[in-house]
Design an enzyme around this catalytic site. Structure first.
Site, PDB file in Angstrom:
ATOM      1  N   ALA A  65      -6.994  -9.124  -3.890  1.00 38.35           N
ATOM      2  CA  ALA A  65      -5.910  -9.233  -3.463  1.00 38.35           C
ATOM      3  C   ALA A  65      -4.872  -8.027  -3.441  1.00 38.35           C
ATOM      4  O   ALA A  65      -5.296  -6.938  -3.906  1.00 38.35           O
ATOM      5  CB  ALA A  65      -4.948 -10.491  -4.261  1.00 38.35           C
TER       6      ALA A  65
ATOM      7  N   GLU B 146      -0.706  -6.850  -4.121  1.00 39.62           N
ATOM      8  CA  GLU B 146       0.557  -6.988  -4.647  1.00 39.62           C
ATOM      9  C   GLU B 146       1.839  -6.789  -3.743  1.00 39.62           C
ATOM     10  O   GLU B 146       2.844  -6.431  -4.345  1.00 39.62           O
ATOM     11  CB  GLU B 146       0.806  -6.725  -5.981  1.00 39.62           C
ATOM     12  CG  GLU B 146       0.911  -4.933  -6.258  1.00 39.62           C
ATOM     13  CD  GLU B 146      -0.578  -4.453  -6.499  1.00 39.62           C
ATOM     14  OE1 GLU B 146      -0.582  -3.338  -7.071  1.00 39.62           O
ATOM     15  OE2 GLU B 146      -1.603  -5.104  -6.212  1.00 39.62           O
TER      16      GLU B 146
ATOM     17  N   GLU C 236      -1.281 -10.885  -9.434  1.00 38.21           N
ATOM     18  CA  GLU C 236      -0.565 -10.299  -8.230  1.00 38.21           C
ATOM     19  C   GLU C 236       0.849 -10.498  -8.396  1.00 38.21           C
ATOM     20  O   GLU C 236       1.554  -9.498  -8.137  1.00 38.21           O
ATOM     21  CB  GLU C 236      -1.193 -10.690  -6.770  1.00 38.21           C
ATOM     22  CG  GLU C 236      -2.530 -10.612  -6.727  1.00 38.21           C
ATOM     23  CD  GLU C 236      -3.053  -9.248  -6.814  1.00 38.21           C
ATOM     24  OE1 GLU C 236      -2.249  -8.419  -6.326  1.00 38.21           O
ATOM     25  OE2 GLU C 236      -4.245  -8.938  -7.273  1.00 38.21           O
TER      26      GLU C 236
END
Length: 908
Positions: free
Chosen positions: A292, A294, A328
């Site tokens: 992922a 952020e 995140e």
């Protein structure tokens, strides 16, 4: 002023950075993406300050076609437009230089306008394209951004360094039937003035932030939405939270959405600073190189880390989604609001986000998961393993060139960073630690900070000189092993650097770490505030054993809060084993004990026989997280001993069965209502471990249930068990011999492959099938799987590592050699595909890491890479070579004793 001082220091360090003559203050960026030609047109207006007089402006640009540029200069209320006389490019430094015929004066303001065109590449970097099938099976595309660490320059000319913060106005011209997202909320959405098929979407201005956090996404999306509580004291302005997906998948975002709302409220409270944006969007991206990213207000995720199906996804997938969302969203404060000065302090982003991600799960979302115990067996174990190599690096590591940045997105920055923060928090107490963090955030919000700034804030909150002892943990490579021996009511301890080869030289063992000992006796913690080893050795008093405790034992490092290993004298270790049997050792400490004993054996500090013998004290173990640690260590032994004679392999499998089969049979295959999360994971672990080790009853059950499952009986295998069943069935399946002119065939393999290829199945279940394929016991089929994995119509580039790793793990069927040969033969293709990735290319190198032969390290690995450009994987290559050689020494040293111990102690 702060910037120019920082630039001088950066220049002195030899970093490849932009000149300090011009600094950005604001960007207005307008992009027109084309999802058919996969190109985009753009224009950027950058409002800048001329710090020093100059006749050039240098920006970062990579794979962009700059069409035109000009500068509008403002000084003493006078404006003038200066044409660019020429533009030159430095491809190595990824810089474009705008040349002017006259000098731009110092202290002037200017607007730099650049028109350009770029490409939506398929490399998962920059403003790239991602493909997927819609509910009707039609192939479609979205375009999304991935700018960390240095790929904003692939999207627009900019000052692409973390310290060069600015605000952004984003304008996207997109087709009317598509959605457009960016960091901020939409201000307006109007018809495009010249393109009838398009609309112009304007977004609110961002806070001041680094270029790597800018984000955009365009596609045919749907979403679900929730809001933070209207009366939340820590977050007075409600935040709208959404999960965006391609059509038909948004319902799978409910769990992540609920987690995100609660996490934003929690972090706003514990950090003492409300989340500052009006919205938080999270989007599932089918092609994504990392887990992922952020981006402030628009977090992008690999689908498996944000989508969860209540009916068919696994408990492990649920745990993964919760943690990654927490990690995140922690970055919205650590990294986004307060940003590192330069990439050498990446750990300030990643170490903190890792630690407080676990903190959010443990203290707020799911305390019943015992997440900090899991941390010991997960992040901490990973960090201890990597940092035991000579080729490790300090948490704060010099970074000069963009090509070096990707190599520090590793277990040192993330997991060791989080581990030393957890150690500090435990020492100061969590309340004091968080008080210091709040000071740090308030002092540096919307700015850049350094590690020393954090230590200063924590020192103020605690009244201690935190920097004095934490610098040892962040600026020095490695960690100590503490040897401990009890003498009456005292324990004598010595520290020395721990290496995976157990042979640290005097020069390598110069660091004297600050080590909180956190001892306890007979199950009762002592006052550990004064028990800190600050020299090479020392003696510390221990209190008497409580009368009611049946075993007179002691243990250091309560809750495994501190980052070191402990080697106990033989008599002390024996008493610890007794204490385990009596249930006197806390769960995290049992995990740490298993981890330490096996690591010490692998490095030659003790014998593997001692480690295997210790497992006899864990026969009654019921905690999932401890059993998981035991499984990991047995797997390590089986990997190193994989090519030993068959009786040894059979006895190691028998040992594995003896530990896990009783639990598997006792728990059975059905999941009762109300079973705890951890018990569900224990059932999966026990069945998987015992079944893979050949427990006949479990193998027969797995085959029978699999046959019913592929005939359409979805209740035959609980979702949590499907990955384990696929692996067991393939490990023990029969393979039809090749017909004349044909290839061998496995009906089970084809059935599991079909599960992977079914795009309507939730991604975590598909990946379980993909990762199981390599367990089939036929070398021809394994070779075919590797070719299958490289077919982008079958396996996305981001997912190749699942079959590649499982084939490599199948050593006795020839998979280990096949996987390495495959990497060698396809290296040029793999390099071209993954060189832009933060870690995928390093995973390809690490495929060689399961071998245990010094000759292989020299001839096969070093020999293969000799003369090749390895700057993108230098660190991974050094670590892989060191790992192979350490394993070779371990096997040579303990081959005979282990074989003898197995013969004497294990019944097939």
């Amino acid at each position: 002023m702060c910037f120019t001082d920082g630039a001088a220091a950066a220049a002195a360090s030899g970093r490849e950075i932009l000149p300090a003559t011009v600094v950005p203050e604001h960007y207005t960026l307008e992009l027109t993406p084309d999802l058919e030609s996969f190109t985009f047109d753009g224009i950027v207006h950058a409002d800048v300050k001329i710090v020093h007089a100059t006749s050039t402006i240098v920006v970062n640009a990579h794979e962009l076609d700059i069409k035109a540029a000009r500068v509008q200069l403002t000084r003493i209320k006078t404006e003038s437009t200066l044409p660019v006389s020429s533009i030159t490019f430095d491809e190595k430094l990824q810089q474009a230089t705008l040349h002017f015929d006259q000098e731009l004066p110092a202290d002037a303001q200017a607007r730099v306008t650049i028109e350009f065109q770029g490409i939506h590449n398929d490399k998962m970097a920059g403003f790239y394209r991602s493909s997927y099938a819609d509910p009707d099976g039609t192939k479609k595309h979205m375009v999304v951004t991935q700018f960390e660490a240095t790929d904003a320059r692939r999207c627009f000319p900019c000052w692409d360094e973390p310290a060069l913060k600015a605000t952004f106005d984003v304008i996207l011209n997109v087709q009317k039937d598509l959605s457009a997202l960016s960091n901020m909320n939409v201000l307006s959405e109007d018809g495009h003035p010249t393109l009838a098929s398009h609309k112009t979407v304007k977004f609110a201005r961002t806070p001041v932030m680094s270029t790597y956090l800018l984000a955009m996404a365009v596609g045919d999306f749907e979403y679900i939405e929730a809001k933070t509580a209207p009366n939340c004291p820590a977050l007075p302005n409600q935040v709208t939270v959404r999960v965006y997906t391609s059509r038909g998948l948004s319902s799978q975002g409910k769990f992540a959405l609920g987690c995100a709302v609660r996490i934003l409220e929690y972090f706003s409270a514990v950090f003492g600073e409300p989340y500052p944006l009006p919205k938080m969007d999270m989007i599932a991206v089918p092609d994504f190189s990392a887990g992922a990213m952020e981006n402030w207000g628009l977090v992008t995720y690999r689908t498996v880390y944000v989508l969860f199906d209540d009916k068919t996804s696994t408990a492990r997938a649920k745990q993964g989604v919760a943690y990654v969302v927490a990690h995140e969203l922690a970055h919205q404060w650590f990294g986004n609001l307060v940003t590192m000065q330069w990439w050498n302090e990446l750990w300030l982003n990643e170490g903190f986000a890792t630690y407080v991600g676990w903190l959010a799960i443990a203290r707020h979302l799911f305390p019943e998961w015992h997440s900090f115990v899991a941390f010991v067996g997960d992040d901490m174990a990973r960090a201890l393993t990597l940092d035991a190599l000579r080729s490790s690096h300090p948490i704060e590591v010099p970074v000069k060139a963009p090509s070096e940045i990707s190599q520090i997105f590793d277990a040192i920055s993330y997991s060791k960073g989080a581990s030393v923060i957890r150690m500090l928090s435990s020492w100061l107490t969590e309340d004091v630690f968080l008080a210091g963090v709040r000071k740090y955030i308030q002092r540096f919000k919307y700015r850049n900070a350094a590690t020393t700034d954090l230590w200063a804030a924590l020192s103020e909150a605690s009244g201690m000189d935190v920097g004095q002892f934490m610098a040892l943990w962040t600026q020095k490579v490695g960690y100590p092993v503490i040897s401990a021996e009890r003498q009456g009511n005292a324990v004598t301890v010595k520290q020395a650097r721990f290496l995976s080869t157990g042979d640290a030289t005097a020069d390598e063992d110069e660091t004297v770490w600050w080590c909180p000992l956190a001892p306890y006796v007979g199950g009762e913690p002592t006052n550990s505030a004064s028990a800190v080893l600050k020299q090479k050795e020392g003696t510390f008093a221990l209190p008497a054993k409580p009368t009611a405790v049946p075993v007179d034992f002691y243990k250091l490092n309560l809750d495994q809060a501190n980052f070191y290993r402990v080697q106990y004298a033989a008599a002390d270790l024996a008493r610890l084993g007794e204490a385990v049997e009596h249930g006197l050792v806390p769960t995290a400490d049992r995990v740490g004990l298993v981890s330490d004993v096996f690591a010490l054996a692998a490095a030659g500090y003790s014998s593997t026989v001692d480690a295997l013998a210790l497992l006899s004290h864990f026969k009654g173990e019921q905690e999932y997280i401890v059993l998981e640690a035991i499984a990991a260590k047995l797997s390590q032994v089986k990997t190193v001993w994989a090519m030993e004679p068959e009786p040894v392999a059979d006895q190691l499998a028998a040992l594995q069965r003896s530990i896990f089969a009783p639990t598997a049979h006792a728990m059975g295959w059905e999941y009762p209502d109300g079973e705890s999360h951890l018990d569900g994971l224990k059932r999966q672990l026990a069945i998987g471990q015992a079944g893979m080790a050949g427990d006949k009853e479990l193998v027969a059950q797995a085959k029978a249930r699999f046959a019913r499952f592929i005939q359409g009986d979805t209740h035959a295998i609980h979702p949590n068990l499907r990955g384990a069943v696929y692996a067991i069935v393939l490990r023990h399946s029969s393979v039809s011999p090749a017909a004349k002119g044909g290839e061998p065939h496995s009906a089970e393999l084809e059935a599991v492959k079909a599960i992977w290829e079914n795009e309507s199945t939730p991604m975590d279940q598909r990946l379980a099938a993909l990762g199981a394929l390599g367990h089939v016991q036929d070398s021809t089929l394994l070779a075919g799987l590797l070719e299958y994995a490289m077919d982008e119509s079958k396996v996305r580039p981001q997912d190749v590592m699942y079959p590649l790793r499982s084939v490599a793990a199948n050593a006795r069927a020839g998979g280990r050699a096949l996987a390495w040969k495959f990497v060698q033969q396809r290296w040029d293709e793999l390099y071209a595909r993954y060189q832009q990735s933060l870690s995928l290319l390093a995973h390809c190198v690490a495929i060689a890491g399961d071998f245990a032969s010094a000759e292989f390290a020299e001839t096969e690995v070093e020999g293969f890479f000799a003369g090749k450009d390895t700057k993108a994987v230098d660190r991974a290559l050094m670590q892989t070579l060191e790992k192979i050689r350490a394993q070779a020494a371990w096997l040579e040293r303990d081959r005979a004793p282990v074989q003898a111990w197995l013969a004497d102690n294990v019944q097939n």
